[in-house]
Every structure is written in C-alpha cells, then in structure tokens.
Design a protein around this motif. Sequence first.
Motif, PDB file in Angstrom:
ATOM      1  N   GLU A 191      32.805  49.059  39.216  1.00  0.00           N
ATOM      2  CA  GLU A 191      30.612  49.948  39.446  1.00  0.00           C
ATOM      3  C   GLU A 191      30.892  50.500  40.931  1.00  0.00           C
ATOM      4  N   LYS A 192      31.446  50.194  41.428  1.00  0.00           N
ATOM      5  CA  LYS A 192      31.261  50.471  43.198  1.00  0.00           C
ATOM      6  C   LYS A 192      32.005  51.818  43.358  1.00  0.00           C
ATOM      7  N   ILE A 193      33.301  51.931  42.581  1.00  0.00           N
ATOM      8  CA  ILE A 193      34.140  52.810  42.830  1.00  0.00           C
ATOM      9  C   ILE A 193      35.429  52.766  41.539  1.00  0.00           C
ATOM     10  N   GLU A 194      35.410  53.798  41.039  1.00  0.00           N
ATOM     11  CA  GLU A 194      35.819  53.950  39.932  1.00  0.00           C
ATOM     12  C   GLU A 194      37.195  53.792  39.720  1.00  0.00           C
ATOM     13  N   ARG A 195      38.107  53.838  40.954  1.00  0.00           N
ATOM     14  CA  ARG A 195      39.710  53.735  40.830  1.00  0.00           C
ATOM     15  C   ARG A 195      40.243  52.275  41.278  1.00  0.00           C
ATOM     16  N   GLY A 196      39.182  51.483  41.049  1.00  0.00           N
ATOM     17  CA  GLY A 196      39.026  49.770  41.574  1.00  0.00           C
ATOM     18  C   GLY A 196      39.304  49.683  39.878  1.00  0.00           C
ATOM     19  N   LYS A 197      39.304  50.278  38.686  1.00  0.00           N
ATOM     20  CA  LYS A 197      40.046  49.684  37.293  1.00  0.00           C
ATOM     21  C   LYS A 197      41.259  49.468  36.990  1.00  0.00           C
ATOM     22  N   HIS A 198      41.735  48.570  36.764  1.00  0.00           N
ATOM     23  CA  HIS A 198      43.246  48.361  36.394  1.00  0.00           C
ATOM     24  C   HIS A 198      43.637  49.475  36.760  1.00  0.00           C
ATOM     25  N   THR A 199      44.955  49.382  37.507  1.00  0.00           N
ATOM     26  CA  THR A 199      45.708  50.747  38.025  1.00  0.00           C
ATOM     27  C   THR A 199      46.698  49.868  38.542  1.00  0.00           C
ATOM     28  N   THR A 200      47.701  50.734  38.546  1.00  0.00           N
ATOM     29  CA  THR A 200      49.294  49.848  38.711  1.00  0.00           C
ATOM     30  C   THR A 200      49.288  50.671  40.137  1.00  0.00           C
ATOM     31  N   ARG A 201      48.906  51.659  40.996  1.00  0.00           N
ATOM     32  CA  ARG A 201      49.587  52.203  41.736  1.00  0.00           C
ATOM     33  C   ARG A 201      48.907  51.387  43.480  1.00  0.00           C
ATOM     34  N   HIS A 202      48.346  50.762  42.864  1.00  0.00           N
ATOM     35  CA  HIS A 202      47.666  50.030  43.761  1.00  0.00           C
ATOM     36  C   HIS A 202      48.618  48.255  43.650  1.00  0.00           C
ATOM     37  N   SER A 203      48.607  47.481  44.487  1.00  0.00           N
ATOM     38  CA  SER A 203      49.137  46.449  44.985  1.00  0.00           C
ATOM     39  C   SER A 203      48.058  45.210  44.513  1.00  0.00           C
ATOM     40  N   GLU A 204      47.736  44.316  44.024  1.00  0.00           N
ATOM     41  CA  GLU A 204      46.739  43.571  43.273  1.00  0.00           C
ATOM     42  C   GLU A 204      46.543  41.961  43.538  1.00  0.00           C
ATOM     43  N   LEU A 205      45.742  41.274  44.460  1.00  0.00           N
ATOM     44  CA  LEU A 205      46.183  40.420  43.874  1.00  0.00           C
ATOM     45  C   LEU A 205      44.604  39.109  42.516  1.00  0.00           C
ATOM     46  N   ILE A 206      45.246  38.450  41.463  1.00  0.00           N
ATOM     47  CA  ILE A 206      44.408  38.209  41.218  1.00  0.00           C
ATOM     48  C   ILE A 206      44.169  37.074  40.373  1.00  0.00           C
ATOM     49  N   ALA A 207      43.181  36.288  40.966  1.00  0.00           N
ATOM     50  CA  ALA A 207      42.781  34.509  41.103  1.00  0.00           C
ATOM     51  C   ALA A 207      43.078  33.797  40.239  1.00  0.00           C
ATOM     52  N   VAL A 208      43.574  32.540  39.873  1.00  0.00           N
ATOM     53  CA  VAL A 208      43.968  31.560  38.494  1.00  0.00           C
ATOM     54  C   VAL A 208      43.340  30.449  38.785  1.00  0.00           C
ATOM     55  N   GLY A 209      43.232  30.792  39.514  1.00  0.00           N
ATOM     56  CA  GLY A 209      42.853  28.993  40.181  1.00  0.00           C
ATOM     57  C   GLY A 209      42.324  28.755  41.516  1.00  0.00           C
ATOM     58  N   GLU A 210      41.987  27.443  42.148  1.00  0.00           N
ATOM     59  CA  GLU A 210      41.279  27.416  43.330  1.00  0.00           C
ATOM     60  C   GLU A 210      42.226  27.962  44.142  1.00  0.00           C
ATOM     61  N   SER A 211      42.583  28.296  45.257  1.00  0.00           N
ATOM     62  CA  SER A 211      44.119  29.209  46.945  1.00  0.00           C
ATOM     63  C   SER A 211      45.310  29.763  45.759  1.00  0.00           C
ATOM     64  N   THR A 212      45.053  30.090  44.370  1.00  0.00           N
ATOM     65  CA  THR A 212      45.912  30.037  43.681  1.00  0.00           C
ATOM     66  C   THR A 212      45.855  31.333  42.770  1.00  0.00           C
ATOM     67  N   TYR A 213      46.745  32.109  43.518  1.00  0.00           N
ATOM     68  CA  TYR A 213      47.302  33.754  43.002  1.00  0.00           C
ATOM     69  C   TYR A 213      48.333  34.353  42.531  1.00  0.00           C
ATOM     70  N   ILE A 214      48.240  35.277  41.473  1.00  0.00           N
ATOM     71  CA  ILE A 214      49.181  35.740  41.334  1.00  0.00           C
ATOM     72  C   ILE A 214      48.885  37.846  41.809  1.00  0.00           C
TER      73      ILE A 214
END
Length: 298
Positions: A191-214
């Motif tokens: 919503e705040k910045i269009e380039r934030g939508k699922h792009t593979t050009r940037h590394s991104e962490l995905i939270a999958v649980g408490e203190s657990t990230y992919i």
Amino acid sequence: MQGKIIKGIAGFYYVHVPGGGVYECKARGVFRKDHKKPLVGDDVELDVLDEEGLSGNIREILPRKSHLIRPAVANVDQALVIFSIVQPRPNFNLLDRFLIMMSQRGLPCILCFNKLDIDEEDLGRQCEEVYSSCGCRVLCVSVKERRGLEQVGALLKGKTTAVAGPSGVGKSSFVNSLQSGVVMETGSISEKIERGKHTTRHSELIAVGESTYILDTPGFSSLELFDLKKEELARHYPEFTKYEKYCRFGGCSHVSEPVCGVRDAVDAGKISRVRYDNYRLLYEELKNNKKAARRFQG
C-alpha cells in the motif's frame, strides 16, 4: 520496540515486530556516517512515530550473529535445500553445487527431497543413501500430502532459514505450507510503496512462526564455483575426512595419486560413488577454470 528487518526497498526498511505488525521505517543518518547499512535479517530497535500507521525510525542495529555478502543478509542460521525425488529427478551434480555453496557460507544445511507421494520406485531411499554421510540432515517429504512437514517445521523453529533449490521442485508450495495458520500483515508494504509487492529482485524474510523466518532471495541462483580453489573442494565433502589419514600424500587430491584412502573407501562402498564422481567432475572444472584464468591474464 524491537523487531527484525524483513525487507528493504528504496531507503525504506520494513520491520516485523512479533505481535505488532510490520513497521515502515527509515534509518537514522548516523548509520550513514558510521558506514553501517541496515540489512534484511538485522534485529533492530526502533522508535515508533505512528503506532496506528505503523511507521517509525530505526534507532539501533543490534549485534549480528552472521553476515552473508551474497546475498547481503544478516543473521541467517541455516539453509534448507529442496530437490524433488521425481518430476524432475534430482541432478546430483547441481545438488552438490548447492551444498558446497552453503558450506562456503558456513551455513548448516537441511536437505529435503520432495514429492514422496509420487515416488513409485522408492527413489527417495536411494537419495537418502547417497547423502547419508554428507554432513546434512536428510529428509524425504510430500508437501502435497503434508507428510514429513511437521518434522521439517521442528528443525526450522526459532531460526532464520535460507531456502534454496532449482525450479519445479515445490519450493513455493513448501514455503506456503509452512505459513498455514500464520498471520503476518504485509499488505501495508504494497500500500505504501508499490515496489513492495512480491518481487524477486530483493531479499525478503517471511515469518512462519514465533522468531521463525524463511529467507526468500534471488541471491542463491548463481552456482558457478569460480571463487573456490580446487585444493579447497575436498573440505566441502565431509564424508572424505575420516579416510584422508589413509592417503599416502598430504594434500592428496583424491583423483590420481597412488594409495588414496578416499578412493579406497569409495571402492569399499563406504563413500557414495555418486558423490565421489561429482567431486571429480567439479575438481576438473575448477582446474580448467584456473587454467582459463591464467590464459586470460597472460
């Protein structure tokens, strides 16, 4: 307030605060002055500017446990390398390249073979046998039938894990399966910045649980071994180690020298011939790369 940077785009950093959402933040100027740039994966302290609008400033970068250069990510604990058992069958040479790459980065590795549900020839068991001594935890799973995912989830719990593997093996389905039931508001980024939508050009962490990230990143796509010397290759094959003491020569390449403990172990079935044959292919590749580099410099 403390959180973890899950994405950085165009000078904005998106900080996941467990139980609090994702804050859009700018970094204080003092970081630029100190030549210290926030990285995806950094644990940070932030000052909240607008609690309702989820915005703030990064005040401090907490000490890093680790730092990868390519991709530039902090605090990755381990790697999860995913290959399929069938459709497509695993390319073991490519798989060894992934494992060597993770070993170079000092990342403990979990090796996961997917599509157990369509493994009619029991090829998964053969994959496990080939890699049983490679220094990784080896698992066969079915993402489609959710077989083995609970075991994998337990290995990921409380850690930041980089996911790697070729296309078509079910990486996306695997990551999606881990997110079931996990609520993480990421809509505010797009919503705040269009380039934030699922792009593979940037590394991104995905939270999958408490203190657990992919870690979802394009940075593990280059598998050339140009920055590795042929003499260093054997150290990335942990199963060789206990047999090297039987080699006649120190610094044995395990390729052509007489009296080689590693080759004897291969002949005796103590080391996987598949792994050893890949080692020889990669050794020749590194040897030829060095020759080519010398010709170029000359």
